[in-house]
Write an enzyme that holds these catalytic residues in place. Structure first.
Site, PDB file in Angstrom:
ATOM      1  N   THR A 152       0.193  -2.621  -5.128  1.00 56.34           N
ATOM      2  CA  THR A 152      -0.982  -2.225  -4.335  1.00 56.34           C
ATOM      3  C   THR A 152      -2.286  -2.316  -5.140  1.00 56.34           C
ATOM      4  OG1 THR A 152      -0.699   0.109  -4.915  1.00 56.34           O
ATOM      5  CG2 THR A 152       0.386  -0.639  -2.898  1.00 56.34           C
ATOM      6  N   GLY A 230      -7.272   5.711  -3.730  1.00 53.25           N
ATOM      7  CA  GLY A 230      -6.330   4.656  -4.091  1.00 53.25           C
ATOM      8  C   GLY A 230      -4.927   5.232  -4.285  1.00 53.25           C
ATOM      9  N   ASP A 231      -4.856   6.361  -4.982  1.00 52.68           N
ATOM     10  CA  ASP A 231      -3.557   7.015  -5.219  1.00 52.68           C
ATOM     11  C   ASP A 231      -2.945   7.475  -3.901  1.00 52.68           C
ATOM     12  OD1 ASP A 231      -4.175   6.732  -7.955  1.00 52.68           O
ATOM     13  OD2 ASP A 231      -5.268   8.629  -7.933  1.00 52.68           O
TER      14      ASP A 231
HETATM   15  P1  ADP Z   1      -8.799   2.062  -5.593  1.00 53.99           P
HETATM   16  O1  ADP Z   1      -9.870   1.052  -5.904  1.00 53.99           O
HETATM   17  O2  ADP Z   1      -9.052   3.405  -6.162  1.00 53.99           O
HETATM   18  O3  ADP Z   1      -7.427   1.577  -5.907  1.00 53.99           O
HETATM   19  P2  ADP Z   1      -9.563   1.483  -2.913  1.00 53.99           P
HETATM   20  O4  ADP Z   1     -10.993   1.365  -3.289  1.00 53.99           O
HETATM   21  O5  ADP Z   1      -8.814   0.223  -2.620  1.00 53.99           O
HETATM   22  O6  ADP Z   1      -8.776   2.295  -4.025  1.00 53.99           O
HETATM   23  O7  ADP Z   1      -9.470   2.461  -1.675  1.00 53.99           O
HETATM   24  C1  ADP Z   1      -8.244   2.740  -1.102  1.00 53.99           C
HETATM   25  C2  ADP Z   1      -8.423   2.936   0.380  1.00 53.99           C
HETATM   26  O8  ADP Z   1      -9.312   4.018   0.601  1.00 53.99           O
HETATM   27  C3  ADP Z   1      -9.014   1.744   1.102  1.00 53.99           C
HETATM   28  O9  ADP Z   1      -7.982   0.928   1.628  1.00 53.99           O
HETATM   29  C4  ADP Z   1      -9.795   2.391   2.230  1.00 53.99           C
HETATM   30  O10 ADP Z   1      -8.929   2.559   3.343  1.00 53.99           O
HETATM   31  C5  ADP Z   1     -10.139   3.769   1.712  1.00 53.99           C
HETATM   32  N1  ADP Z   1     -11.536   3.918   1.291  1.00 53.99           N
HETATM   33  C6  ADP Z   1     -11.990   4.124   0.030  1.00 53.99           C
HETATM   34  N2  ADP Z   1     -13.328   4.244   0.000  1.00 53.99           N
HETATM   35  C7  ADP Z   1     -13.746   4.104   1.277  1.00 53.99           C
HETATM   36  C8  ADP Z   1     -15.039   4.126   1.939  1.00 53.99           C
HETATM   37  N3  ADP Z   1     -16.168   4.334   1.254  1.00 53.99           N
HETATM   38  N4  ADP Z   1     -15.055   3.944   3.271  1.00 53.99           N
HETATM   39  C9  ADP Z   1     -13.945   3.750   3.984  1.00 53.99           C
HETATM   40  N5  ADP Z   1     -12.712   3.716   3.419  1.00 53.99           N
HETATM   41  C10 ADP Z   1     -12.603   3.902   2.105  1.00 53.99           C
HETATM   42 MG    MG Z   2      -5.614   1.329  -6.312  1.00 55.75          MG
END
Ligand code: ADP
Ligand code: MG
Ligand code: MG
Length: 301
Positions: A152, A230-231
C-alpha cells in the site's frame, strides 16, 4: 472471515499513528490483533510535517525497539506456540536492521502458516521527501516487495519502489503492474495527487500471466493535513480485503468510505471548536468514528 493479525508498527502515548491508528479499527472489524510496538514515543513526530508546522509538537521522548529485541519477542511467542497468525501487518520502520528482522519474521510466520498474508505499507516518505534512511529504499525494493501479499504505497513510495515517475492515472496503473511482477498480487496506491483530488488506485493480479484487475477511486481533497491516515487506510484495506478476498475494489470502497466519513467528522469537530483546520495537522477522530468503521455507508466508488 476473521483472522489473527500481528501488527508491527510504532506506538504513540498520545495521538493516533501506527498501531494506535490500526489496532482499534481492526478489532472493530472482528480481528484479534497482537501489536508489537516498533517504537514507543510520547507523541507523534510529525515527520515531514515538523518542517511545515514547526510550532506543533516541537519535541518527543521515548524508546526505539531494535531488530534483536523484535526477534526476542518472536522467540518468546514461539516458545509458547503462539506464533500462528493469518496476517502480518507492517508500517513505518526506521532502520535496515529492523527491516531485515521483519523479513526473518515473515519467514518464521510462513513456516508455521504457509498461507500467511503479509500486508506491507512501505512507509518511506511523502510529497517528494524521504523520511527514512535512504538505505531502506533498496531493502524494500529488493527484498520486502518480493514477499509481500499486499502493498500500500503512496505515490512517492510507489515511485521509489519502481523507479518510475507517476504523474497520471495511467502511470499509477503501470506502476502497479511493475510491482505485481516483483511479487504482491494486491497493490493499492493510496494517493496520487492530481489538481484538487486524490486518486486511489487498486490492482489485483489474480493469476500470474493474467493482466491485473484495476480500478480507481477519486477522492475530493479536504483542505487539511491529517496524521495517521495512511496507517488507518492500510489497516482498513487489510480488514475488508480479507472479508472480500476476490473484490479488492469492494474492499477499497468500504475502506475509503469509512475513512472519508472519519476525516469529515474530524474537520467538522475542529471547526465547531473554533480551530482553523488548515493551521496545523489534525488529530483524527478515531474513537468517535467507530460506527463508520464497523458499518461504512458506501459513498465512494
Ligand atoms: P500516507 O501518505 O500517509 O501513506 P495517504 O496520503 O496516501 O497516506 O492518505 C491515505 C488516505 O487518506 C488517502 O487514500 C485518502 O483517502 C485519505 N486522505 C488523506 N489526506 C486527505 C485529504 N486531505 N483529503 C481527503 N482524503 C485524505
Ligand atoms: Mg502510506
Ligand atoms: Mg500522504
Amino acid at each position: 472471515e476473521t483472522g489473527r493479525v500481528l501488527s508491527i508498527q510504532s506506538h504513540t502515548v498520545q495521538g493516533y499513528v501506527g498501531n494506535k491508528s490500526a489496532v482499534f479499527p481492526l478489532q472493530l472489524l472482528g480481528y484479534d490483533v497482537d501489536p508489537i510496538n516498533s517504537v514507543q514515543f510520547s507523541n507523534h513526530t510529525g515527520k515531514l510535517l515538523l518542517s511545515l508546522h514547526s510550532n506543533r509538537y516541537p519535541t518527543f521522548r521515548g524508546q526505539v525497539l531494535n531488530g534483536q529485541q523484535l526477534w526476542d519477542l518472536i522467540e518468546g511467542l514461539e516458545a509458547n506456540d503462539l506464533l500462528y497468525y493469518t496476517h502480518l501487518l507492517t508500517g513505518y520502520i526506521g532502520s535496515v536492521s529492523f527491516l531485515n528482522t521483519v523479513l526473518e519474521v515473515v519467514n518464521k510466520l510462513r513456516s508455521i502458516n504457509p498461507r500467511l498474508v503479509y500486508v506491507c505499507d512501505p512507509v518511506m516518505g511523502d510529497e517528494g521527501k524521504l523520511y527514512v534512511p535512504p538505505e531502506l529504499v533498496s531493502v524494500y525494493r529488493e527484498k520486502v516487495v518480493a514477499v509481500a501479499s499486499m502493498l500500500t504505497p503512496n505515490q512517492f513510495e510507489a515511485e521509489q519502489l519502481t523507479g518510475f515517475r507517476i504523474t497520471s492515472e495511467r502511470d499509477g496503473l503501470e506502476a502497479c503492474k511493475i510491482l505485481h511482477s516483483a511479487g504482491p498480487s494486491k497493490v493499492v496506491i493510496t494517493s496520487i495527487h492530481l489538481d484538487g483530488s486524490i486518486l486511489l488506485i487498486g490492482s489485483h493480479q489474480k493469476a500470474k500471466s493474467q493482466p491485473p484487475e484495476q480500478f480507481k477511486i477519486v477522492i475530493p481533497k479536504i483542505p487539511a493535513y491529517f496524521t495517521g491516515t495512511g496507517d488507518l487506510v492500510t489497516a482498513l484495506l487489510l480488514g475488508w480485503s480479507n472479508k472480500y478476498p476476490d473484490n479488492l475494489d469492494r474492499a477499497a470502497e468500504l475502506a475509503v468510505s469509512s475513512l472519508q466519513a472519519l476525516l469529515q467528522r474530524t474537520v467538522n469537530d475542529y471547526k465547531r471548536a473554533g480551530f482553523d483546520p488548515q493551521s496545523s495537522s489534525l488529530e483524527i477522530r478515531l474513537i468517535q468514528s467507530q460506527e463508520d468503521i464497523r458499518n461504512p455507508q458506501v459513498s465512494f466508488r
